[in-house]
Design an enzyme around this catalytic site. Structure first.
Site, mmCIF file in Angstrom:
data_model
loop_
_atom_site.group_PDB
_atom_site.id
_atom_site.type_symbol
_atom_site.label_atom_id
_atom_site.label_comp_id
_atom_site.label_asym_id
_atom_site.label_seq_id
_atom_site.Cartn_x
_atom_site.Cartn_y
_atom_site.Cartn_z
ATOM 1 N N ARG A 22 0.669 -1.132 -0.059
ATOM 2 C CA ARG A 22 -0.064 -0.107 0.012
ATOM 3 C C ARG A 22 0.998 1.245 -0.225
ATOM 4 O O ARG A 22 0.543 2.165 -0.815
ATOM 5 C CB ARG A 22 -0.993 -0.077 1.276
ATOM 6 C CG ARG A 22 -2.022 -1.037 0.998
ATOM 7 C CD ARG A 22 -2.954 -0.983 2.345
ATOM 8 N NE ARG A 22 -2.170 -1.415 3.433
ATOM 9 C CZ ARG A 22 -2.498 -0.919 4.870
ATOM 10 N NH1 ARG A 22 -3.475 -0.445 5.077
ATOM 11 N NH2 ARG A 22 -1.756 -1.261 6.003
ATOM 12 N N ASN A 40 -6.279 -2.840 2.217
ATOM 13 C CA ASN A 40 -6.339 -4.133 2.182
ATOM 14 C C ASN A 40 -7.611 -4.689 2.458
ATOM 15 O O ASN A 40 -8.475 -4.152 2.943
ATOM 16 C CB ASN A 40 -5.580 -4.535 3.512
ATOM 17 C CG ASN A 40 -3.971 -4.509 3.488
ATOM 18 O OD1 ASN A 40 -3.465 -4.199 2.393
ATOM 19 N ND2 ASN A 40 -3.280 -4.484 4.487
#
Length: 93
Positions: A22, A40
């Protein structure tokens, strides 16, 4: 002239959680001048909303395969999306 604007939702599967995917995605998106978010998912994948100039969005989709060290991408699925992106690129927890 900025060109055509586009928004895409991408789902990235593989070893993409616990490997800074990320953070890496946010950095790449910011370098390309894109807005959106990345998060996520419970199934171990990562989803991102990527919005901006068509060429930059296309480049970002290609970069999702490149991945940070430690990650392993097995699949990137994309679909066109409504441009409901924030004015920056965020990591959603």
């Amino acid at each position: 002239m900025q060109g055509e604007q586009r928004a895409v939702r991408a789902r990235v599967s593989g070893t993409v959680q616990g490997v800074s995917y990320r953070v890496w995605t946010r950095g790449e998106a910011m370098r390309l001048g894109l807005t959106g978010w990345v998060r996520n998912e419970r199934d171990g994948s990562v989803t991102a909303l990527i919005a901006g100039a068509d060429g930059a969005v296309t480049a970002m989709i290609e970069r999702l395969w490149q991945r940070p060290r430690g990650a392993l991408v097995s699949k990137v699925e994309t679909e066109e999306a409504a441009d409901d992106a924030p004015v920056d690129f965020r990591i959603i927890v």
